[in-house]
Design an enzyme around this catalytic site. Structure first.
Site, short mmCIF file in Angstrom:
data_model
loop_
_atom_site.label_atom_id
_atom_site.label_comp_id
_atom_site.label_asym_id
_atom_site.label_seq_id
_atom_site.Cartn_x
_atom_site.Cartn_y
_atom_site.Cartn_z
N HIS A 1 19.28 18.81 -52.24
CA HIS A 1 19.06 17.70 -51.29
C HIS A 1 17.58 17.41 -51.19
CE1 HIS A 1 19.60 14.91 -48.03
NE2 HIS A 1 18.74 15.60 -47.29
N ASN B 1 14.52 11.91 -43.45
CA ASN B 1 15.69 12.51 -44.06
C ASN B 1 16.87 11.54 -44.00
OD1 ASN B 1 17.82 14.19 -44.89
ND2 ASN B 1 16.93 15.98 -43.90
N CYS C 1 20.70 11.35 -52.65
CA CYS C 1 19.56 11.69 -51.81
C CYS C 1 18.24 11.49 -52.54
CB CYS C 1 19.68 13.11 -51.30
SG CYS C 1 19.88 14.34 -52.60
#
Length: 280
Positions: free
Chosen positions: A119, A134, A14
């Site tokens: 994250h 995202n 991520c």
């Protein structure tokens, strides 16, 4: 919208997706981020060695795993910060007292990086609109100016750390195009897991006799005005073609009808002449 660069989640990368979505391109790879993490590890080791390589603190430090990366692909805020420093960008903690005192309206910023439980994801302004980039989503999510502050406040309430990205972001095609047009989002993107579950559900429904799954699925939830105009033009074109086909069918029917009328008249005339001859 295809012009917006959006890396989707792969493994635990991520941090890589967050950086690339922020910069709008494939700027960083796991190898490059690992190199930055190892440099940071070495700098920390050298600082610890200043207290003596035989000290208990140094031995404990050497036995611990890296705090800047792990085997899953996670990278620390220090790695992200150093990666952005290459581009002249700086991170400032959004919910720090020092920043809050400035009283800056979030819509006047250019980008935010958000983190919760390892994250990372980016919220960035492209053109005149804000997008949630995202990597866990199936596509960019449009955020209105009025909702941005509420969105960030909600993240803070949920325990997210939010960083303001300061500096000039590199030029990108999406920013240039969206300066001229505005995007309208018809359908909000789903989480990748939800999207996969819906596809599996649709497949299982279509496999059961007598049960029909959804007939359509919108893979690209955003359409700009040009695309909408194009779709309307195509629809009108299809209607025009249908009308022309109907008119052509009508003209053919009229011609056949007229031909039939002429033939019937010819048959009647011939029959009358035959009757006159037989009477003579």
């Amino acid at each position: 919208m295809e012009v917006i660069f959006h890396e989707k989640q792969e493994g635990s990368l991520c941090a890589q997706h967050c950086l690339n979505n922020l910069l709008q391109g494939e700027y960083f790879s796991p190898v490059e981020l690992s190199s930055i993490a190892m440099q940071l590890d070495e700098q920390e080791r050298m600082r610890m060695a200043e207290g003596g390589m035989t000290s208990a603190e140094y031995r404990t430090f050497m036995q611990q795993p890296s705090g800047n990366m792990d085997d899953s692909g996670f990278f620390s805020i220090q790695v992200i910060s150093d990666a952005l420093r290459v581009w002249g960008l700086e991170l400032i903690l959004f919910n720090s007292p020092e920043y809050q005192i400035l009283g800056i309206d979030p819509i006047n910023e250019r980008a935010f990086i958000c983190n919760y439980k390892e994250h990372w994801f980016t919220v960035r302004k492209l053109g005149k609109q804000w997008f949630n980039l995202n990597s866990l989503l199936t596509g960019p999510e449009l955020i209105s100016d009025t909702y941005l502050a509420l969105f960030l406040a909600q993240l803070q309430q949920e325990g997210y750390s939010i960083f303001v990205v300061k500096g000039d972001l590199p030029d990108c095609e999406a920013d240039q195009i969206l300066q001229m047009i505005r995007v309208h989002q018809i359908q909000r993107p789903r989480l990748i897991g939800e999207d996969a579950a819906l596809r599996d559900q649709r497949y299982s429904q279509s496999s059961v006799p007598g049960v029909e799954g959804p007939q359509s699925y919108d893979e690209s939830p955003m359409l700009d005005e040009d695309e909408e105009n194009l779709q309307r033009a195509l629809a009108l074109s299809r209607q025009q073609i249908d009308m022309e086909d109907e008119e052509a069918d009508l003209r053919r029917a009229i011609r056949l009808s007229m031909q039939g009328t002429v033939q019937q008249r010819g048959f009647r005339d011939a029959e009358q002449r035959a009757r006159r001859l037989s009477c003579q």
